[in-house]
Design an enzyme around this catalytic site. Structure first.
Site, short mmCIF file in Angstrom:
data_model
loop_
_atom_site.label_atom_id
_atom_site.label_comp_id
_atom_site.label_asym_id
_atom_site.label_seq_id
_atom_site.Cartn_x
_atom_site.Cartn_y
_atom_site.Cartn_z
N GLY A 17 0.85 -1.18 0.00
CA GLY A 17 0.00 0.00 0.00
C GLY A 17 0.88 1.22 0.00
O GLY A 17 2.04 1.16 0.42
N THR A 18 0.35 2.34 -0.47
CA THR A 18 1.24 3.48 -0.66
C THR A 18 0.90 4.69 0.21
O THR A 18 1.22 4.66 1.39
CB THR A 18 1.33 3.83 -2.15
N THR A 19 0.25 5.72 -0.29
CA THR A 19 0.29 7.00 0.41
C THR A 19 -0.94 7.27 1.28
O THR A 19 -2.07 7.06 0.85
CB THR A 19 0.42 8.14 -0.62
N LYS A 67 -7.20 1.58 2.53
CA LYS A 67 -6.04 1.63 3.41
C LYS A 67 -6.25 2.50 4.64
O LYS A 67 -5.37 2.63 5.47
CB LYS A 67 -4.81 2.11 2.63
#
Lengths: 325, 276
Positions: B48-50, B81
């Site tokens: 997962g990112t930002t 997320k």
């Protein structure tokens, strides 16, 4: 050499049941009422900190009467079981039926095992569904029996009187407000007169399916209760009950069988109680014990003067032992 | 459910922590107790990112983009997320998605469990510290490339303000002021928020600012996803106020995102900040 006593299994179970019932009868009642949007619990409980009604999981609640430390133990075990189940599987896989089964097995095992004192508790396990027809209310007794209740249920000290009042006044599918008024009136109903329980002495909680959160349990605080109940007659708090001072209560020895005293050492003189679930009288009531056998040692009573004390004035002195002056 | 008697360990008084109880009763359910073969496992699973969070006058907002990547592949376009931790707090996660989601579930259960057992909620700092302990227990896996880095935010009812906490993989817990971001696009998002953030934001302005920041992150970081206008997939946004937290409905986020996109059509780099 002393002979070991033989106690028949029937007598042992009866003694244990009497013991548990006496403990439960000391407490105030808890009422569970089904209403249109869920299940409402009402209890008279002056303590703000020690709850009789609590949340177990999203749609499951727990209510209990009896010995606080014992039902608190069961409550924590239930929360742990439900949370672990919900974490390992999914939140929807935690069911009231499963929890009621686990409690029934636990209470039943403790009741019939010789090594443990039976729990002096009765509990409700309630679960609400998406519609009122799916609501479930289980009542569990100290010996692990489970009853599926419908409409309303009462447990605790004056359960018969309260249930009698509810039977007359309960209306299925009512609003929360109406259900609360009926339940509070039933709790205040006595054999001789009715009393008005102060809002601050009520513990009220509900499983409300209209709540938007997944957790449907909510407590109704005193301000909200006053709003709903409003305009009643003068409030009369209940007299202090034995359960209010449980922590300091020391076991007290007496020679009689007092239904209000779970710690007395005598059992059997009180008539057997009806079946806690069905309300039926026991199948074969044991005969009342006859006059005590003169050869039996009398029960020890602490109020008896110990034998070492000087005799009361007026009684002749005991004959002196030979050799004494 | 179990058809037999509750085990004695369930009836034993003691811990109010669900993770501690699980460690005794069923340690295999804890994410941190799993043995992973040596070597770098970082490329095995999606990342997962930002995540971006910002406070405003009456609370705090957190938003996360919807992309999960595996190397150069977009593993998922609509991953979630950002999760509510309890009524007044929210947790967003960057890093190994599978572990992170499991850790969020554990954290949610931990907070709810404490609340039910104790009859009161943990303080904001207490919650932040519990999350730090869970992250710290994951250090072994983090060293093999399976790191989880959360961002935690919530409304502190005692202090009457929104608060944000960031973490490192060793469980270090740092309170942030005003705004913060974690994940691969966090550098760009933070730079963007630096220029956009004002103290006097209301909830909607704060949401606009974090969506702008996510767009800037997606603009420069290949692992961060921007608003997907063809599929109508928009960032997950949670808003927490003294009344509790809620996920902003997609339709409301879509309105703000569409407005932002319209202005970016005129100026692709986003709103210009005054020079002095």
């Amino acid at each position: 050499m002393s002979m070991p006593f033989y106690v028949s299994p029937e007598q042992m179970m009866k003694d244990r049941a009497d013991f548990a019932r006496k403990g439960i009868a000391r407490g105030r009642s808890v009422v569970a009422v089904q209403y249109a949007d869920g299940i409402l619990f009402v209890s008279e409980n002056p303590s703000q900190a020690l709850h009789k009604v609590s949340e177990i999981y999203d749609r499951i609640a727990f209510a209990a009467v009896g010995r606080y430390n014992e039902f608190e133990n069961l409550r924590i075990a239930g929360v742990r079981l439900a949370d672990m189940r919900g974490y390992a599987y999914d939140r929807r896989d935690v069911t009231g039926r499963g929890l009621a089964n686990a409690y029934a097995q636990t209470l039943g095992t403790i009741f019939s095992s010789g090594g443990e004192k039976p729990y002096e508790v009765e509990i409700f396990v309630a679960e609400i569904g998406d519609v009122a027809d799916d609501d479930q209310l289980y009542r569990l007794t100290y010996d692990g029996q489970v009853a599926d209740e419908h409409g309303f249920a009462v447990m605790g000290g004056a359960a018969d009187v309260v249930a009698g009042h509810l039977k007359e006044h309960y209306v299925a599918g009512s609003t929360l407000e109406d259900a609360l008024r009926v339940a509070v009136a039933a709790l205040g109903h006595g054999e001789t007169e009715d009393r008005v329980i102060p809002a601050s002495d009520l513990e009220v909680a509900a499983l409300d399916r209209t709540r938007s959160q997944p957790r449907k349990f909510l407590r109704l605080r005193a301000t909200r209760l006053t709003e709903i109940l409003g305009g009643r007659a003068t409030e009369q708090p209940d007299d202090a009950a034995p359960e209010d001072a449980l922590a300091g209560a020391a076991p007290h020895q007496s020679g009689s069988d007092d239904p209000k005293d779970p710690t007395d050492q005598v059992s059997g003189a009180t008539p057997p109680l009806e079946d806690p679930v069905t309300g039926e009288p026991p199948v074969a009531p044991p005969a009342h014990p006859g006059p005590p056998n003169p050869s039996d040692p009398p029960p020890v009573d602490p109020s008896d003067p110990p034998s070492g004390e000087p005799p009361a004035p007026g009684t002749p002195p005991p004959p002196a032992e030979p050799g004494q002056v | 459910m179990s058809e037999s008697r509750l085990p004695l360990s369930f009836m034993t008084p003691g811990t109010s922590s669900f993770a501690d109880f699980l460690g005794v009763q069923a340690p295999d359910l804890l994410p941190s107790r799993r043995a992973v073969p040596t070597g770098d496992a970082g490329d095995l699973a999606p990342h997962g990112t930002t995540i971006v969070a910002a406070t405003f006058a009456g609370g705090v907002v957190m938003a996360g983009d919807r992309r999960a990547t595996m190397g150069n592949i977009i593993a998922q376009r609509d991953i979630q997320k950002v999760f509510p931790a309890d009524e007044f707090s929210v947790v967003g996660i960057a890093g190994t998605a599978g572990l992170a989601v499991e850790m969020v579930r554990l954290f949610q259960t931990e907070l709810e469990h404490y609340e039910k057992i104790e009859g009161s909620t943990l303080s904001m700092d207490g919650k932040a510290n519990r999350l730090a302990a869970l992250i710290r227990a994951n250090l072994g896996l983090a060293m093999q490339g399976l790191a989880v880095v959360p961002l935690f935010a919530g409304f502190d009812t005692a202090a009457d303000q929104g608060r944000i906490f960031s973490y490192d993989v060793t469980g270090g817990r740092y309170e942030e002021t005003a705004f913060h971001s974690v994940g691969s696009g966090s550098l760009f998002a933070r730079g963007s928020l630096k220029k956009l953030y004002r103290d006097d934001f209301d909830a909607e302005q704060a949401v606009t600012a974090v969506i702008q920041a996510l767009y800037d992150a997606a603009d420069d970081d290949s692992a961060t996803g921007g608003p997907d206008i063809t599929r109508r997939i928009f960032p997950v946004v949670h808003v927490i106020t003294p009344d509790g937290g809620r996920r902003m409905p997609d339709e409301e986020v879509a309105v703000i995102a569409d407005r932002m996109l319209a202005s970016r059509m005129q100026r692709p780099d986003g709103p210009a900040a005054p020079l002095t």
